[in-house]
Scaffold this active site. Structure first.
Site, mmCIF file in Angstrom:
data_model
loop_
_atom_site.group_PDB
_atom_site.id
_atom_site.type_symbol
_atom_site.label_atom_id
_atom_site.label_comp_id
_atom_site.label_asym_id
_atom_site.label_seq_id
_atom_site.Cartn_x
_atom_site.Cartn_y
_atom_site.Cartn_z
ATOM 1 N N ASP A 112 -21.032 -18.975 20.564
ATOM 2 C CA ASP A 112 -20.831 -19.025 19.119
ATOM 3 C C ASP A 112 -19.476 -18.444 18.724
ATOM 4 O O ASP A 112 -18.704 -19.059 17.982
ATOM 5 C CB ASP A 112 -21.957 -18.242 18.434
ATOM 6 C CG ASP A 112 -22.350 -18.851 17.107
ATOM 7 O OD1 ASP A 112 -21.764 -19.873 16.726
ATOM 8 O OD2 ASP A 112 -23.245 -18.296 16.448
ATOM 9 N N ASP B 153 -29.384 -20.490 14.533
ATOM 10 C CA ASP B 153 -29.555 -19.133 14.031
ATOM 11 C C ASP B 153 -31.017 -18.819 13.756
ATOM 12 O O ASP B 153 -31.367 -17.661 13.506
ATOM 13 C CB ASP B 153 -28.728 -18.945 12.754
ATOM 14 C CG ASP B 153 -27.249 -19.196 12.996
ATOM 15 O OD1 ASP B 153 -26.785 -18.881 14.107
ATOM 16 O OD2 ASP B 153 -26.566 -19.716 12.091
#
Length: 523
Positions: A355, A416
């Site tokens: 990420d 997420d």
């Protein structure tokens, strides 16, 4: 059958590789009126990059500019400027054939106050390397060809424009909605995984049943090596998507439709099986099938098809995308099993690095100075299609004038939700096996705290954030502290075993622990 049974690994990895969403263009109002007739006016939506230029927040503070139509010229050379000049005017040009920054430099040299690009796409061009446009101070904005045509037909050729960007309230209620959706999804997904674990433990009555169940579950188990390979595939897929976006985005849309409709069916069918009514069945291919499940499958397919057809409808398509997205996340959290805390640490740690790399590091690698993740979120090459891998919540139009623009949205990537959700699901299964609830509750609270930290940083930094940067440390540190304080870290790290228990007698598990790794070796 879960989602992983139905999708090949590369397809699943492709969907996983883009599970982060970031915000894109800035919208503003173009107030156009006929010179000398204040009652004849109309508002249009325009798009600009607020990193280049700041606009006033109200119509009263906006500067009046005379609009000059230069769509008949390319404005790629100084000779394209008309004899009357363009000083202190807002000029309208078509996209191409030269770069829009070249048009901006020529307009700026001619003294223009603003450059409006009439284009079929409403996407603002990406900012490129800052050194490329640092000397360009003229306002650059994009309006649609349709709006410019309507402007000429409605107001004529003698037009004055004002440009401004209404400010939004400091408190963004959409973050509260996203917070509730995210926490609800990980909590329910983890709890559902625990229920399945409990049912499996109750149903095992002899060694033969245990072996049959273990072979079935191993198909969904991610070993540490599998986790590493999976993350590598995700990295490859996101790079391929960056270079071949205009084709692969439709592959992503197709995968999302198939996976989300199946997930919605799995979620709703679990409820139907527990309902006392609707038990009518028909005989098909030698099997009794509930009529309600046939209608349910049609409903789930219809929802996905309707979303696919109207996916670019800003007013209501987000509702279907969120329903399908929540079902997709729930099904994946319930289906995928990380066998121990070691696998959780490897997966969450690698995806955190993934990420951060694709958000913060890739701007130093790409030619245009933009991160790969931001480019994919906005659509590379000004592509209007967006990746359907986010929860979207639009802002209510607190200002009626903003209704001329597409509805601004807040987004949260599926990753997420899913990535920390897999850890919470493992914590719940471990709780079921050890007769407690402390790991599940603490990990869920830690996830909620991580989301709050993410939102605080988002509001302070005024830019999109990689949520895993805050969610992963919060959840991993919290459950680690709980395991250490309960003196169960070794058992929690390696994973607890399934045991044949009468009335959930967990003392057997304490006396004769068998790790998940040992189960795999025994098979």
């Amino acid at each position: 059958m879960g989602l992983l049974h139905s999708l090949h690994a590369p397809a699943a990895a492709l969907l996983w590789s883009c599970l982060l969403g970031l915000a894109a263009a800035q919208e503003a109002i173009l107030h156009a009126s006929t010179n000398g007739v204040s009652s004849l006016s109309k508002d249009y939506c325009m798009y600009y990059n607020n990193n280049w230029t700041r606009l006033p927040s109200s119509l009263e503070n906006a500067t009046s500019l005379s609009l000059m139509n230069l769509t008949g010229t390319a404005l790629c050379h100084l000779s394209d400027i008309p004899p009357d000049g363009i000083r202190n005017k807002a000029v309208v040009v078509h996209w191409g054939p030269c770069h829009f920054l070249e048009k901006a430099r020529i307009a700026q040299e001619g003294g223009a106050a603003a450059l409006l690009i009439a284009n079929n796409s409403v996407l603002i061009p990406s900012s490129r390397n800052k050194s490329t446009f640092q000397n360009v101070t003229v306002l650059i904005a994009v309006i649609t060809q349709k709006d410019f045509k309507d402007m000429k037909e409605t107001l004529g050729d003698d037009i004055t424009v004002k440009m401004y960007s209404p400010s939004w309230p400091n408190f963004d209620y959409t973050l509260v909605v996203i917070f509730v959706i995210a926490v609800f999804t990980v909590a329910l997904g983890g709890y559902w995984s625990g229920l399945i674990e409990l049912e499996n433990m109750k149903s095992v009555e002899d060694a033969e049943d245990r072996e049959t169940r273990k072979k079935k579950d191993d198909y969904l188990t991610f070993s540490p090596l599998t986790v590493v390979v999976f993350v590598v595939i995700c990295c490859i897929m996101i790079v391929l998507l960056y270079f071949f976006y205009r084709w692969l985005v439709y592959v992503m849309i197709a995968i999302f439709c198939i996976a989300s409709s199946m997930s919605l069916y799995n979620c709703l069918s679990a409820l139907i099986h527990r309902m006392p009514c609707g038990q009518c069945t028909i005989l098909c291919c030698g099997k009794n099938i509930k009529v309600s499940l046939i209608f349910l499958s049609g409903l789930c397919i219809s929802v996905a098809v309707v979303w696919a057809v109207f996916r670019n409808e800003d007013r209501w398509a987000w509702i279907l995308q969120d329903i399908l997205g929540i079902a997709f996340c729930l099904n994946l959290i319930k289906t995928m099993k990380l066998p121990n805390f070691m696998s959780c640490v490897i997966l969450l740690g690698l995806l955190l690095i993934y990420d951060v790399f694709f958000v913060f590091i890739t701007p130093f690698i790409t030619k245009n100075g933009e991160s790969i993740m931001v480019e994919l979120a906005a659509g590379p090459f000004e592509n209007a299609e967006k990746l359907p891998v986010v929860i979207r919540v639009p802002k209510l139009m607190g200002y009626s004038v903003m209704s001329v623009c597409s509805v601004p949205v807040s987004v949260l990537g599926f990753g997420d939700i899913i990535v920390p959700g897999l850890l919470i699901a493992y914590c719940r299964r471990f709780d079921v096996q050890t007769g407690s609830s402390i790991y599940y509750i603490s990990s869920t609270i830690a996830y909620a705290v991580g989301m709050i930290i993410t939102f605080v940083v988002l509001m302070v930094m005024k830019t999109g954030q990689p949520a895993l940067l805050y969610l992963v440390p919060c959840t991993l540190i919290t459950v680690s502290v709980v395991a250490w304080s309960r003196k169960e870290m070794k058992k929690f790290w390696k994973g607890s075993s399934y045991q044949v228990m009468d009335h959930l007698d967990y003392s057997t598990n304490e006396e004769n622990p068998v790790t998940t790794d040992e189960q795999i070796v025994q098979q």
